[in-house]
Design an enzyme around this catalytic site. Sequence first.
Site, PDB file in Angstrom:
ATOM      1  N   ARG A  58      -4.713  11.018  68.395  1.00  7.10           N
ATOM      2  CA  ARG A  58      -4.311  10.124  67.089  1.00  7.10           C
ATOM      3  C   ARG A  58      -2.789  10.318  67.100  1.00  7.10           C
ATOM      4  NH1 ARG A  58      -4.226  12.632  62.459  1.00  7.10           N
ATOM      5  NH2 ARG A  58      -6.105  14.120  62.930  1.00  7.10           N
ATOM      6  N   TYR A 111      -1.270 -14.178  55.301  1.00  8.01           N
ATOM      7  CA  TYR A 111      -2.568 -14.121  55.871  1.00  8.01           C
ATOM      8  C   TYR A 111      -3.546 -13.350  54.883  1.00  8.01           C
ATOM      9  CZ  TYR A 111      -6.723 -11.943  57.948  1.00  8.01           C
ATOM     10  OH  TYR A 111      -7.814 -11.439  58.085  1.00  8.01           O
ATOM     11  N   ASP A 183       6.299 -10.369  60.424  1.00  7.92           N
ATOM     12  CA  ASP A 183       4.832 -10.605  61.150  1.00  7.92           C
ATOM     13  C   ASP A 183       5.152 -11.853  61.958  1.00  7.92           C
ATOM     14  OD1 ASP A 183       2.388 -11.454  62.059  1.00  7.92           O
ATOM     15  OD2 ASP A 183       1.214 -10.608  60.124  1.00  7.92           O
ATOM     16  N   LYS A 208      -4.461 -11.157  68.640  1.00  3.85           N
ATOM     17  CA  LYS A 208      -4.192 -12.592  68.968  1.00  3.85           C
ATOM     18  C   LYS A 208      -3.541 -12.940  70.241  1.00  3.85           C
ATOM     19  CE  LYS A 208      -5.730 -12.924  64.755  1.00  3.85           C
ATOM     20  NZ  LYS A 208      -5.502 -11.891  64.036  1.00  3.85           N
TER      21      LYS A 208
HETATM   22  C1  4LM Z   1      -6.892 -15.242  61.013  1.00  2.00           C
HETATM   23  N1  4LM Z   1      -5.511 -13.088  61.031  1.00  2.00           N
HETATM   24  O1  4LM Z   1      -5.729 -15.645  60.769  1.00  2.00           O
HETATM   25  P1  4LM Z   1      -6.080  -7.968  62.290  1.00  2.00           P
HETATM   26  N2  4LM Z   1      -1.135 -10.997  60.280  1.00  2.00           N
HETATM   27  C2  4LM Z   1      -1.496 -12.280  60.681  1.00  2.00           C
HETATM   28  C3  4LM Z   1      -2.735 -12.374  60.908  1.00  2.00           C
HETATM   29  O2  4LM Z   1      -3.167 -13.891  61.004  1.00  2.00           O
HETATM   30  C4  4LM Z   1      -3.775 -11.522  60.834  1.00  2.00           C
HETATM   31  C5  4LM Z   1      -3.315 -10.270  60.703  1.00  2.00           C
HETATM   32  C6  4LM Z   1      -1.987  -9.995  60.458  1.00  2.00           C
HETATM   33  C7  4LM Z   1      -6.807 -13.716  61.198  1.00  2.00           C
HETATM   34  C8  4LM Z   1      -8.069 -12.893  61.519  1.00  2.00           C
HETATM   35  C9  4LM Z   1      -9.430 -13.461  61.069  1.00  2.00           C
HETATM   36  C10 4LM Z   1      -0.566 -13.237  60.631  1.00  2.00           C
HETATM   37  C11 4LM Z   1      -5.171 -11.882  61.037  1.00  2.00           C
HETATM   38  C12 4LM Z   1      -4.354  -9.259  60.725  1.00  2.00           C
HETATM   39  O3  4LM Z   1      -7.065  -8.758  62.488  1.00  2.00           O
HETATM   40  O4  4LM Z   1      -6.055  -6.833  61.484  1.00  2.00           O
HETATM   41  O5  4LM Z   1      -5.925  -7.594  63.712  1.00  2.00           O
HETATM   42  O6  4LM Z   1      -4.868  -8.671  61.875  1.00  2.00           O
HETATM   43  O7  4LM Z   1      -7.817 -15.793  61.621  1.00  2.00           O
END
Ligand code: 4LM
Length: 394
Positions: A58, A111, A183, A208
């Site tokens: 951790r 998001y 981000d 992603k």
């Molecule tokens: C989606 N997105 O858009 P985790 N920052 C951005 C994101 O698009 C996302 C996250 C953080 C999508 C998920 C279902 C710009 C997520 C959050 O999903 O926790 O790895 O990331 O389709």
Amino acid sequence: MWKSNNIETNAIHGGKPSQGEHGPLSTPIYQTSTFVFDDVQQGADRFAGDTHGHIYSRLGNPTVDELEARMAILEETEAAAAFGSGMGAVSAAVFGLLKAGDHLITSHRLYGCTFALFSHQLPALGIEVSFVDLADEQKLRAAIQPNTKVIYGETPINPCLTVIDLDVIGAIGRERGITTIIDNTFLSPILQRPATHGIDLVLHSATKYLNGHGDVVAGILCGSRELVDQIKMTTRKDMGAVISPNDAWLIIRGLKTLHLRVQRHCENAQRVAEYLQGHSAIAKIYYPGLPDHPGYRLLGSQMQGAGGVMAFELQCSFEQAVAFINQLQLCKRAVSLGDAETLIQHPASMTHSTYEPEELAAAGISRTLIRLAVGLENAEDILADLDQALATIA
Ligand code: 4LM
């Protein structure tokens, strides 16, 4: 630690530790929860930070260390911290930097789960949040208060691809002593490196493009050694959104082809965007690679490419838009982006269903908006699938 002047080479070799006893080409997966101390003193010294060495996964793990070292090089920052999800990285950053009575400035365009965290969880803990248009410098400056500690944004923004000028955000942060977080999920460090524009912390949903194969959920935060260590030793350690060594290894493998994949995503997306723009069934399209998109002016300076994601509205009813999505054969109905497969989803009922109707309207997300994350297939096949589905609503 090894480092080249070229990002393609760094995505493969950057930050690789010196070859161990067996000289493996591929990074070993240290699938261990804990690390053995020679004696009590060695353990105590490591806990006190007096000597280097691993303690417990951790707090740090050699496979995760290699991913972090590589990501810091790619984002041109001193250090990086990996997390068990993108949201783990977002929450570790904001909970690590803000306390009750502090103020966060962000956009109403984010998001969906980041928006939920900022509009519900932070205010419940006594942290003030202002949602402003971060593309409007005057509005951003007007929102700054004596207790403003963090400015947080995405660019291009999920799902409408609004672009924010990073030089403006970075300059305001420096001038006013406010920590800035961007981000960078939608472009990856191949196309955009926010730290080179004065941004303090660069965040990714590594789920992603960084991983790129649709089989891991993870997050990364890149920044100064001081800020990254602070977050690692507070919120990551104590709240525990850690990445597994196996998932870190999958991302290390994904990074080796990041530059090739991103280039192909951009080429395919450009073709799809131009095709959709010319189609009579399309009412509006959002893609920064098209000259009439407001973010197009930053292509070639802030952004070295427009990425693989676009959003569009059809000239049709909600029911017809749903029928169009259901009619697709090759493009998969799924959230997420940055995978080899082309993914299509309906933001208002899926990724941004955390927004209330009036919040959706303020963020420009209509009930008929569709998001397309163009994959790595042959562009002709993607176009043919879209074409046959569009024909059904003509
Ligand atoms: C989606 N997105 O858009 P985790 N920052 C951005 C994101 O698009 C996302 C996250 C953080 C999508 C998920 C279902 C710009 C997520 C959050 O999903 O926790 O790895 O990331 O389709």
